[in-house]
Design a protein around this motif. Structure first.
Motif, short mmCIF file in Angstrom:
data_model
loop_
_atom_site.label_atom_id
_atom_site.label_comp_id
_atom_site.label_asym_id
_atom_site.label_seq_id
_atom_site.Cartn_x
_atom_site.Cartn_y
_atom_site.Cartn_z
N ILE A 87 0.83 -1.21 0.00
CA ILE A 87 0.00 0.00 0.00
C ILE A 87 0.86 1.26 0.00
N GLU A 88 1.94 1.24 0.80
CA GLU A 88 2.87 2.39 0.80
C GLU A 88 3.45 2.58 -0.60
N GLY A 89 3.81 1.47 -1.23
CA GLY A 89 4.35 1.52 -2.60
C GLY A 89 3.35 2.10 -3.57
N SER A 90 2.07 1.73 -3.40
CA SER A 90 1.03 2.22 -4.32
C SER A 90 0.90 3.74 -4.23
N VAL A 91 1.11 4.28 -3.03
CA VAL A 91 1.03 5.74 -2.84
C VAL A 91 2.19 6.42 -3.56
N LEU A 92 3.37 5.82 -3.47
CA LEU A 92 4.54 6.36 -4.20
C LEU A 92 4.26 6.35 -5.69
N GLU A 124 1.35 6.39 -7.16
CA GLU A 124 0.32 7.39 -7.48
C GLU A 124 0.97 8.76 -7.66
N GLU A 125 1.91 9.09 -6.76
CA GLU A 125 2.63 10.37 -6.88
C GLU A 125 3.43 10.40 -8.17
N ALA A 126 4.08 9.29 -8.48
CA ALA A 126 4.85 9.21 -9.72
C ALA A 126 3.93 9.39 -10.92
N PHE A 127 2.76 8.76 -10.87
CA PHE A 127 1.82 8.89 -11.99
C PHE A 127 1.42 10.33 -12.20
N MET A 128 1.15 11.04 -11.09
CA MET A 128 0.74 12.45 -11.21
C MET A 128 1.84 13.27 -11.86
N LYS A 129 3.08 12.98 -11.49
CA LYS A 129 4.21 13.73 -12.04
C LYS A 129 4.38 13.42 -13.54
N PHE A 130 4.38 12.14 -13.88
CA PHE A 130 4.66 11.76 -15.27
C PHE A 130 3.50 12.10 -16.21
N SER A 131 2.27 11.86 -15.75
CA SER A 131 1.12 12.02 -16.65
C SER A 131 0.79 13.48 -16.91
N ASN A 132 1.13 14.34 -15.94
CA ASN A 132 0.87 15.77 -16.09
C ASN A 132 -0.59 16.03 -16.50
N GLU A 133 -1.50 15.46 -15.74
CA GLU A 133 -2.94 15.63 -15.95
C GLU A 133 -3.48 14.83 -17.15
N LYS A 134 -2.60 14.08 -17.83
CA LYS A 134 -3.09 13.30 -18.98
C LYS A 134 -3.40 11.86 -18.56
N ALA A 135 -3.74 11.02 -19.56
CA ALA A 135 -4.32 9.72 -19.24
C ALA A 135 -3.31 8.65 -18.82
N TYR A 136 -2.08 8.78 -19.27
CA TYR A 136 -1.10 7.71 -19.04
C TYR A 136 0.19 8.28 -18.46
N PHE A 137 1.03 7.40 -17.92
CA PHE A 137 2.38 7.81 -17.52
C PHE A 137 3.07 8.47 -18.70
N GLY A 138 2.82 7.92 -19.88
CA GLY A 138 3.46 8.43 -21.09
C GLY A 138 2.80 9.68 -21.65
N ASN A 146 -6.13 -11.87 -1.10
CA ASN A 146 -5.70 -11.32 0.19
C ASN A 146 -6.64 -10.26 0.74
N GLU A 147 -7.77 -10.10 0.07
CA GLU A 147 -8.83 -9.20 0.55
C GLU A 147 -8.32 -7.78 0.83
N PHE A 148 -7.72 -7.20 -0.18
CA PHE A 148 -7.37 -5.78 -0.05
C PHE A 148 -7.24 -5.20 -1.46
N LYS A 149 -7.16 -3.87 -1.52
CA LYS A 149 -7.01 -3.24 -2.83
C LYS A 149 -5.62 -2.61 -2.93
N VAL A 150 -4.93 -2.95 -4.00
CA VAL A 150 -3.62 -2.34 -4.22
C VAL A 150 -3.80 -0.91 -4.71
N PHE A 151 -4.63 -0.77 -5.77
CA PHE A 151 -4.95 0.58 -6.27
C PHE A 151 -6.42 0.81 -6.02
N ASP A 152 -6.74 1.76 -5.14
CA ASP A 152 -8.17 1.98 -4.87
C ASP A 152 -8.57 3.42 -5.12
#
Lengths: 231, 225
Positions: free
Chosen positions: A133-138, A140-154, A179-185
């Motif tokens: 879960i901690e990794g998923s948060v990292l 998510e932050e990376a996605f925001m930086k790379f995607s720059n408001e667009k649809a993909y990392f790319g 395992n009854e949890f969500k990686v990306f929620d």
């Protein structure tokens, strides 16, 4: 450029490392022959083409020596056909940033899934789930930086990190259910939760991502040959 | 080409490959030594994910992971000497062996160094197995890069110094000439390249450090006479 008989890919359907190479072959419209490997009984072809690691994927291009390691294969494909759907950006800083996160995903994030499988006991498993879960948060932050408001990392379309992370989605779904949890929620990682649906239905991806059966079969094989508790 | 800083420890072989790369490219840079027991706020800011060195800072932008840094240096200072070859297949091969070094060869060597007794015997076997693969890969080549040295020589460069210093520290030599003729020949040749020759950590300090590390295992080493 490369014709169907020129490129061959040795792999198995449930391997995310093979899948990511297939995404790139599709994105670059490179025709290839797929050779299925049986990991429970490795073929002569695999053992001779990857004697160091004995792992898939392995890419064969015409009569050249085979190429191993999925990220290395992806960069190779990007270099031999740079003009069709560029995977890595051309700017050195952006390339370094992309490679850094690919390294994180492959060496820190995804190995947690296997660690989760191998860990016995509820307490141990909860600790690993917390790390995922901690990794998923990292991420998510990376996605925001790379995607720059667009649809993909790319950006507007799939790029390197979309391919590097996107290949793990079927396993993510399996691990989540098991395992009854969500990686990306939707609350903790809303952008990535949206992205997983988008990637799953992308043309280059949707016919490659395995269904549940190959995943379950692969899981059963892992449970047999590397049972939990054997770290 | 802007301001360059390198965050490193004095003894890490991963930092050395970056030092060599920068010097071979003629890049001026400032060194910031880190104490890993007391990491600076800068390091934590520039590498929040791993909190590790080396970190290269170029015009205020951090680049982490030594192999990523090496490729960045090669791509950014791209006039003159190039580390990676032009041909995509040769590049893929170099990257494959670089990854093998960082994920298998070096860690197995480190494990052998940091263990004792039966554990060390097993670790030694694995380290030798890995080194034999590297030895085979070097067959018929002057350098890993071919006629001239390159990316992979920088990656394997730690072999030129560290096993020898470890041998002096604990009197154990893994790289016997009979078993590793190609590697030993390469170690001499690459070790003779001026930038490599002139940029090693102080040997006495390294020997002391290796003793300290081994003492952590509960082994008391008597220094050779």
């Amino acid at each position: 450029m490369a014709t169907k008989s020129e490129i061959k890919l040795l792999g198995t359907p449930a391997s995310p490392y093979v899948n990511r190479v297939q995404f790139v072959l599709n994105l670059k419209s490179i025709e290839y022959e797929y050779i299925e490997e049986n990991l429970a009984c490795k073929s002569e072809l695999l053992l001779t083409s990857n004697p160091v690691h004995k792992k898939i994927p392995v890419l064969f291009h015409a009569n050249k020596p085979p190429i191993c390691e999925s990220l290395i294969i992806i960069e190779y494909l990007d270099e031999i056909k740079p003009d069709v759907h560029r995977i890595l950006p051309s700017n050195p800083i952006e390339r370094a940033d992309n490679r850094f996160w690919a390294n994180y995903i492959d060496n820190k994030f995804y190995p947690l899934y296997e660690e989760l499988r191998l860990t016995l006991g509820k307490e141990g498993k909860e600790l690993i789930k917390k790390q995922i879960i901690e990794g998923s948060v990292l991420l998510e932050e990376a996605f925001m930086k790379f995607s720059n408001e667009k649809a993909y990392f790319g950006g507007d379309d799939i790029g390197y990190l979309d391919v590097v992370l996107g290949c793990f989605l079927a396993w993510t779904k399996f691990v989540e259910k098991h395992n009854e949890f969500k990686v990306f929620d939707d609350v903790r990682t809303p952008r990535l939760a949206e992205w997983t649906k988008r990637i799953w239905s992308h043309e280059a991806v949707k016919d490659v991502i395995p269904g549940n059966e190959p995943i379950v079969n692969f899981y059963m094989m892992l449970q047999k040959y590397k049972p939990p508790g054997a770290v | 080409m802007g301001e360059v800083k390198l965050f490193r420890t004095w003894s890490s072989p991963f930092a050395l490959r970056i030092v060599w790369a920068l010097k071979l490219k003629g890049v001026e840079y400032e060194t910031i030594y880190e104490d890993l027991a007391n990491k600076s706020s800068s390091l934590l800011e520039y590498n929040p994910v791993h909190k590790k060195v080396p970190v290269l800072l170029h015009n205020g932008i951090p680049i982490c992971e030594s192999l990523v840094i090496l490729e960045y240096i090669d791509e950014t200072w791209n006039k003159g000497v190039r580390f990676l070859p032009e041909d995509p297949l040769a590049r893929a091969t170099a990257r494959f062996w670089a990854k093998f070094n960082d994920e298998q060869v070096f860690p197995s060597f480190f494990r052998y160094f940091m263990s004792q007794g039966e554990d060390q015997e097993k670790a030694k076997e694995k380290a030798l197995e890995n080194l034999k693969l590297v030895e085979e890969h070097l067959k018929g080549k002057k350098f890993f890069g071919g006629e001239t040295f390159g990316f992979l020589d920088l990656v394997f460069g730690w072999l030129v110094c560290y096993p020898g210093v470890i041998n002096k520290a604990i009197n154990q030599n893994l790289l016997a000439k009979q078993m590793f003729p190609n590697l030993c020949r390469w170690m001499e040749q690459f070790g003779d390249v001026p930038v490599i020759k002139e940029n090693w950590p102080d040997e006495e300090a390294l020997i002391l450090k290796f003793h300290e590390m081994r003492q952590g295992l509960g082994i008391y080493i008597s220094l050779p006479n």
